[in-house]
Scaffold this motif. Structure first.
Motif, mmCIF file in Angstrom:
data_model
loop_
_atom_site.group_PDB
_atom_site.id
_atom_site.type_symbol
_atom_site.label_atom_id
_atom_site.label_comp_id
_atom_site.label_asym_id
_atom_site.label_seq_id
_atom_site.Cartn_x
_atom_site.Cartn_y
_atom_site.Cartn_z
ATOM 1 N N ALA A 238 -0.917 -3.002 -3.289
ATOM 2 C CA ALA A 238 0.352 -2.284 -3.336
ATOM 3 C C ALA A 238 0.618 -1.670 -4.701
ATOM 4 C CB ALA A 238 1.491 -3.229 -2.957
ATOM 5 N N LEU A 239 0.096 -2.270 -5.753
ATOM 6 C CA LEU A 239 0.310 -1.765 -7.107
ATOM 7 C C LEU A 239 -0.957 -1.147 -7.691
ATOM 8 C CD1 LEU A 239 2.613 -4.591 -8.503
ATOM 9 C CD2 LEU A 239 3.260 -2.388 -7.516
ATOM 10 N N GLY A 240 -1.874 -0.760 -6.808
ATOM 11 C CA GLY A 240 -3.082 -0.080 -7.230
ATOM 12 C C GLY A 240 -4.170 -1.036 -7.683
ATOM 13 N N LEU B 70 -0.801 -7.152 -13.335
ATOM 14 C CA LEU B 70 -1.349 -8.190 -12.461
ATOM 15 C C LEU B 70 -2.572 -8.837 -13.104
ATOM 16 C CD1 LEU B 70 -1.000 -6.682 -8.871
ATOM 17 C CD2 LEU B 70 0.698 -7.766 -10.349
ATOM 18 N N VAL B 71 -3.376 -8.043 -13.772
ATOM 19 C CA VAL B 71 -4.531 -8.600 -14.484
ATOM 20 C C VAL B 71 -4.062 -9.604 -15.532
ATOM 21 C CG1 VAL B 71 -6.425 -8.065 -16.062
ATOM 22 C CG2 VAL B 71 -6.021 -6.597 -14.077
ATOM 23 N N LYS C 40 -0.555 -9.515 2.761
ATOM 24 C CA LYS C 40 -1.074 -8.256 2.228
ATOM 25 C C LYS C 40 -0.481 -7.928 0.861
ATOM 26 C CE LYS C 40 -2.606 -6.182 6.603
ATOM 27 N NZ LYS C 40 -4.040 -6.198 6.330
ATOM 28 N N GLY C 41 0.513 -7.035 0.798
ATOM 29 C CA GLY C 41 1.012 -6.537 -0.471
ATOM 30 C C GLY C 41 1.594 -7.576 -1.396
ATOM 31 N N LEU D 44 -2.326 6.143 6.534
ATOM 32 C CA LEU D 44 -2.246 6.465 5.125
ATOM 33 C C LEU D 44 -1.355 5.408 4.487
ATOM 34 C CD1 LEU D 44 -1.659 10.315 5.485
ATOM 35 C CD2 LEU D 44 -3.821 9.090 5.400
ATOM 36 N N LEU D 45 -1.988 4.516 3.730
ATOM 37 C CA LEU D 45 -1.312 3.359 3.140
ATOM 38 C C LEU D 45 -1.641 3.292 1.653
ATOM 39 C CD1 LEU D 45 -2.563 0.921 5.923
ATOM 40 C CD2 LEU D 45 -0.244 1.830 5.794
ATOM 41 N N PRO D 46 -1.287 4.312 0.890
ATOM 42 C CA PRO D 46 -1.708 4.362 -0.506
ATOM 43 C C PRO D 46 -1.013 3.299 -1.344
ATOM 44 C CG PRO D 46 -0.062 6.043 -0.091
ATOM 45 C CD PRO D 46 -0.401 5.447 1.253
ATOM 46 N N PRO D 47 -1.529 3.027 -2.528
ATOM 47 C CA PRO D 47 -0.767 2.179 -3.443
ATOM 48 C C PRO D 47 0.637 2.744 -3.629
ATOM 49 C CG PRO D 47 -2.972 2.573 -4.301
ATOM 50 C CD PRO D 47 -2.807 3.476 -3.110
ATOM 51 N N LEU D 48 1.618 1.882 -3.747
ATOM 52 C CA LEU D 48 2.996 2.339 -3.935
ATOM 53 C C LEU D 48 3.162 3.026 -5.283
ATOM 54 C CD1 LEU D 48 4.920 -0.777 -2.545
ATOM 55 C CD2 LEU D 48 4.003 1.198 -1.295
#
Length: 393
Positions: free
Chosen positions: A43-45, A51-52, A243-244, A363-367
């Protein structure tokens, strides 16, 4: 001779070795715009720095404890989810499939403890997808999901998606719960109208049944609100999430009211890995970012931009596409050409989409997708459609 990886997937001939934002890099160096996001997971690419950092900081402290002990990251994420939603309590899982198993158990245990052990019927809908466990495939009920895996778990009644008259007739004082995705994902990006969700809530309230929302794919900001049901102004008794919520790290959850969860006492359910420190550290950061009003406003703005461009794409290729549907950044292109052919043509143009039922591509791209990447993505799909038309001319 069978492959070393069980061949249950027909995999695309692509091997990605790195990613950043909305882009993935293949081992041969080609770059692809990712409009699938791991099926609404990233969700955040890819390689999101926040996140890392959350993951590596936790990894340097402790990886696993088990639920025999208190886990601070788990408590932090549970508190954030309770504060932001209808829920009073949360159980963490590793996946949406596990969340489905608990949701079914929770609904049936609720009625057992109320002195109605035979009140176990759960109403579900055609086109649904609730995971691939015994409960999940029985809940979906389609031949594609269930063939060869009988005998199926009993107690599910399947109704046609959108048939509210059938639902009104089916819900009785013996119904345990109604289970539905506010926006079907695998079923072809089919949103449930707000009026229907409100009617379901009323029906459940009238008969005392529980209402379960499966927001595994449509939740966590995907439709422009934290959870899709918020658009209708109704709340469930139980909700499945995954998921996200982990931003790419395996994480799921079941959220519930105190009443709905009343049967789940010590020893009634468990998970070795569910809610582990690594997953919850990442999930807490995901929640912090996505639950922000300004972030969700940007999702809605970008969703409007993408939808506008996709409508133009449909108009430009009437022999390939039929319509755009969905909500937020959970959009589907209903196709006239074979959807999997369009997905494959997209590979040649450097864009990744995901097929779904009803001849739809998802189509479910990163937000976090940028305006420039939205424009580039639509240009690539446009080129794929032109390529397909040329091949069929």
């Amino acid at each position: 001779m069978i492959a070393s990886i069980l061949p249950t997937y027909s995999r695309a001939p692509l091997t990605f070795v790195s990613g950043e934002g909305s882009w993935l890099t293949e081992q041969d160096g080609r770059r692809f715009l990712d409009l699938g996001a791991g099926i609404a997971v990233n969700a955040l690419g890819h390689a999101n720095p926040a996140l890392v950092e959350a993951l590596t900081t936790q990894a340097q402290a402790v990886w696993h404890l088990s639920n025999l002990y208190n886990i601070p990251a788990q408590q932090k994420l549970a508190d954030a989810l309770v504060d932001a939603t209808f829920a009073d309590t949360v159980f963490f899982t590793n996946s949406g499939t596990e969340a489905c198993e608990l949701a079914v158990k929770m609904a049936r245990k609720y009625w057992y403890d109320k002195g109605q052990p035979d009140r176990g019927e759960i109403i579900t809908f055609t086109g649904s997808f609730h995971g691939r466990s015994a409960a999940g495939i029985a809940a979906a009920g389609s031949e594609k999901m269930t063939k060869g895996f009988g005998p199926l778990l009993p107690g599910f009644t399947h109704l046609e998606f959108g048939d509210m008259a059938a639902l009104a007739a089916a819900v009785t004082d013996q119904t345990a719960a109604v289970l539905i995705e506010p926006v079907q994902g695998e079923g072809g990006i089919r949103p449930v109208p707000d009026a229907d969700l409100k009617a379901m809530r009323d029906l459940c309230d009238t008969h005392g049944a529980l209402l379960i929302f499966d927001e595994v794919q449509c939740g966590m900001g995907r439709t422009g609100k934290l959870f899709a049901h918020e658009w209708a102004g109704v709340t469930p008794d139980i909700m499945m999430v995954a998921k996200g919520i982990g931003g790419g790290f395996p994480l799921g959850a079941v959220l519930a009211t105190e009443n709905a969860a009343s049967g789940m006492t010590a020893g009634t359910h468990g998970s070795t890995y569910g809610g582990n420190p690594l997953a919850c550290a990442v999930g807490a950061k995901v929640m912090e970012i996505i639950a922000d009003d300004a972030f969700l406003a940007e999702v809605n703005r970008k969703a409007g931009l993408l939808r506008q461009k996709l409508e133009g794409l449909v108009a430009a290729h009437p022999d390939v596409f039929e319509a755009v549907r969905g909500a937020g950044l959970m959009l589907g292109l209903k196709c006239k050409a074979v959807n999997t052919d369009i997905v494959a043509a997209g590979y040649a143009q450097g864009v990744l989409t995901v097929p779904a039922a009803d001849n739809v591509i998802r189509l479910l791209p990163p937000l976090t997708i940028t305006d420039a990447d939205i424009a580039a993505a639509v240009d690539k799909i446009d080129a794929a459609a032109a390529q397909l038309q040329g091949a069929n001319a």
